[in-house]
Motif scaffolding. Sequence first.
Motif, PDB file in Angstrom:
ATOM      1  N   ASP A   9      58.545 -16.650  30.481  1.00 49.37           N
ATOM      2  CA  ASP A   9      57.458 -15.677  30.545  1.00 49.37           C
ATOM      3  C   ASP A   9      56.806 -15.383  29.205  1.00 49.37           C
ATOM      4  O   ASP A   9      55.646 -14.994  29.161  1.00 49.37           O
ATOM      5  N   PHE A  10      57.524 -15.579  28.098  1.00 49.10           N
ATOM      6  CA  PHE A  10      56.901 -15.289  26.816  1.00 49.10           C
ATOM      7  C   PHE A  10      57.500 -16.113  25.683  1.00 49.10           C
ATOM      8  O   PHE A  10      58.617 -16.619  25.778  1.00 49.10           O
ATOM      9  N   HIS A  11      56.713 -16.227  24.626  1.00 49.71           N
ATOM     10  CA  HIS A  11      57.117 -16.925  23.406  1.00 49.71           C
ATOM     11  C   HIS A  11      57.353 -15.889  22.309  1.00 49.71           C
ATOM     12  O   HIS A  11      56.622 -14.905  22.198  1.00 49.71           O
ATOM     13  N   ILE A  35      47.885 -16.172  33.209  1.00 42.31           N
ATOM     14  CA  ILE A  35      47.679 -16.666  34.572  1.00 42.31           C
ATOM     15  C   ILE A  35      46.192 -16.607  34.896  1.00 42.31           C
ATOM     16  O   ILE A  35      45.471 -15.714  34.444  1.00 42.31           O
ATOM     17  N   GLY A  36      45.731 -17.575  35.659  1.00 36.55           N
ATOM     18  CA  GLY A  36      44.336 -17.623  36.061  1.00 36.55           C
ATOM     19  C   GLY A  36      44.059 -16.673  37.213  1.00 36.55           C
ATOM     20  O   GLY A  36      44.975 -16.201  37.898  1.00 36.55           O
ATOM     21  N   LYS A  37      42.794 -16.423  37.458  1.00 36.00           N
ATOM     22  CA  LYS A  37      42.401 -15.505  38.528  1.00 36.00           C
ATOM     23  C   LYS A  37      42.927 -15.962  39.878  1.00 36.00           C
ATOM     24  O   LYS A  37      43.385 -15.156  40.688  1.00 36.00           O
ATOM     25  N   SER A  38      42.886 -17.268  40.113  1.00 33.47           N
ATOM     26  CA  SER A  38      43.344 -17.798  41.406  1.00 33.47           C
ATOM     27  C   SER A  38      44.858 -17.727  41.554  1.00 33.47           C
ATOM     28  O   SER A  38      45.381 -17.834  42.663  1.00 33.47           O
ATOM     29  N   GLY A  77      52.266  -7.406  30.621  1.00 34.72           N
ATOM     30  CA  GLY A  77      51.336  -7.943  31.598  1.00 34.72           C
ATOM     31  C   GLY A  77      50.959  -9.369  31.256  1.00 34.72           C
ATOM     32  O   GLY A  77      51.196  -9.856  30.139  1.00 34.72           O
ATOM     33  N   ALA A  78      50.362 -10.052  32.213  1.00 39.48           N
ATOM     34  CA  ALA A  78      49.955 -11.444  32.008  1.00 39.48           C
ATOM     35  C   ALA A  78      49.013 -11.564  30.812  1.00 39.48           C
ATOM     36  O   ALA A  78      48.009 -10.862  30.725  1.00 39.48           O
ATOM     37  N   GLY A  79      49.375 -12.422  29.872  1.00 40.58           N
ATOM     38  CA  GLY A  79      48.540 -12.658  28.698  1.00 40.58           C
ATOM     39  C   GLY A  79      48.676 -11.624  27.601  1.00 40.58           C
ATOM     40  O   GLY A  79      48.087 -11.777  26.525  1.00 40.58           O
ATOM     41  N   GLU A  93      48.689  -7.134  36.429  1.00 36.38           N
ATOM     42  CA  GLU A  93      49.902  -7.817  36.889  1.00 36.38           C
ATOM     43  C   GLU A  93      50.985  -7.887  35.819  1.00 36.38           C
ATOM     44  O   GLU A  93      50.781  -8.435  34.729  1.00 36.38           O
ATOM     45  N   VAL A  94      52.135  -7.353  36.128  1.00 38.24           N
ATOM     46  CA  VAL A  94      53.300  -7.394  35.245  1.00 38.24           C
ATOM     47  C   VAL A  94      54.001  -8.743  35.404  1.00 38.24           C
ATOM     48  O   VAL A  94      54.248  -9.196  36.516  1.00 38.24           O
ATOM     49  N   ILE A  95      54.320  -9.394  34.285  1.00 40.84           N
ATOM     50  CA  ILE A  95      55.048 -10.664  34.355  1.00 40.84           C
ATOM     51  C   ILE A  95      56.510 -10.489  33.953  1.00 40.84           C
ATOM     52  O   ILE A  95      57.354 -11.323  34.278  1.00 40.84           O
ATOM     53  N   ALA A  96      56.831  -9.414  33.247  1.00 35.78           N
ATOM     54  CA  ALA A  96      58.219  -9.133  32.859  1.00 35.78           C
ATOM     55  C   ALA A  96      58.377  -7.631  32.706  1.00 35.78           C
ATOM     56  O   ALA A  96      57.517  -6.967  32.116  1.00 35.78           O
TER      57      ALA A  96
END
Length: 563
Positions: free
Chosen positions: A172-174, A200-203, A435-437, A389-392
Amino acid sequence: MKKKAAKNSSLSTIATVTVLVVVGVVAIITLFGDNFRKLFGASASALAGNDEVASAPSPQLLQKKTMRSFGSNDAYEGSPPAAAAPAPAPALAVAPAEPVTAGNTHVAERPNPFTLTSEDTLSTFAVDVDTASYALFRRNVNEGALPPRESVRVEEWVNYFKYRLPTPEKGDFHVDLEGAPSPFTSGRQLIKVGLQGRKIGKSQRKPTHLVFLADTSGSMGQPDKLPLAQRAMKLMVDGLNEQDTVALVTYAGSVRDVLPPTPASERTKLFAAIDALTSGGGTAMGDGMQIAYQHAAKNAGPDKVARVVVLTDGDTNIGRNQSADAILESVRGYVQEGVTLSTIGFGMGNYRDDLMERLANKGNGNCYYIDSEKEARRVFQEQLAGTLEVIAKDVKVQVEFDKVAVRGYRLLGYENRAIADQDFRNDKVDAGEIGAGHSVTALYEVELTGEGSKVATVRVRAKTPSGSEAAEQSFAFPREQLHGKLADASSDMRFATAVAGTADILRGAPQASDWSLSVAEELAQGAIDGMEDREEFVSLLRRVREAKLENVSSGRTTYNRGY
């Protein structure tokens, strides 16, 4: 007659004392005027990471000095070359402190102390991606004021800006580590810990179910409040996918269900409901939160995003749940079901920055402040995926410093995100979300011993959005990775250092009592790299620093709030 004579005598005494004080102040300024410019000066060699100590105010002076306003924009001897003269801006003044009322008893966290490794080698904190504190600073300066000290949170200033952190190849992260000599304190190093979340992309986004909770109380009637909030909501709707839904709840003297969950594709219907909002009445935030969370919880799930978005000036004075603790307690169950929260602040005056930040932290979400339509576009368009959107989740960072190599350390910021060292691996303890990004950056001030080959070990622990057990990663930071000069460090490192240093100075951190704004300005100026938001920071910092210089050189020093 005796009373009148006594009164005239008192007035004469007061006048005499006043004249003596004024003459004394003028004499002091005349005598020491040539040295005042040294208070904020620094040399190029200090910026290059050499041992030369930058000229800076003494701790005693910095604790007393503040500036109210400045008159002319004349260049000040000894200051760095100024860019082309901008349009006249309002004189800076100290922003008044918000009155302490029921539920508004927030006290600024004390800056992290310098800790000896002989006493404690571990530093543990939860990540934070909020940016409200920096946007408030910008709003204050643009309106001719400095921010109240208690509103300055170093981590939110640093994390406002974009950094060129590598995207994660897997996971999920660097994690990115870098270190270089401090430009502020001779003999110390700065270490940057950076985390970059996957994009993450919109789709690729999960189905999103938003519930807008809009404050429509009377205090929201100003152009920079409800009208700006309406534009922000429409920007967010524009960025949603067709399968996403939006509900709208408002609160003033009472709560109103304006719109049930409606497909984002029905923009005409959504925009009409948003445009029809008007302000009036009191503020029943707690009651509104209950209804909004109930809506969101109906659509919560591991493969969905259920988020409440509160848009408010932060005031709450009517309703059963008035305090932040009471509001949080009333929605705690919904948070555990996976509903996340974004608090979006607007306007000034009665804005409750402390309440908004606490709600976002406890609501597994993020806190933003919108001071313009440009900022609304940044949060709701450019960074929409990360906002939604939360990724972690429950992301914790623990840095273990090597006793052999490090004598002591200090984390800049993150005071209200501190976690007990023993709770790093306690997965029941709540932490921050990414969140994403999104990226997260933290800076440590470190004093080395001159021995040892490893400076520190950085550990990151996090859960998946729907997980209950965390995974852990570990990264070593060897001494050989430290840059010999700050000039050799990346522009990201140099700019983040300038931002953190400025925030530490303006919040009155004791450890930054002899730091220099001119060092920060020159450092940031050399690390703009064509980025508009960095250029804006340099412009704001220049206004603050030149106002201070003008205030000191003209003898208009005041003694309030320590600026």
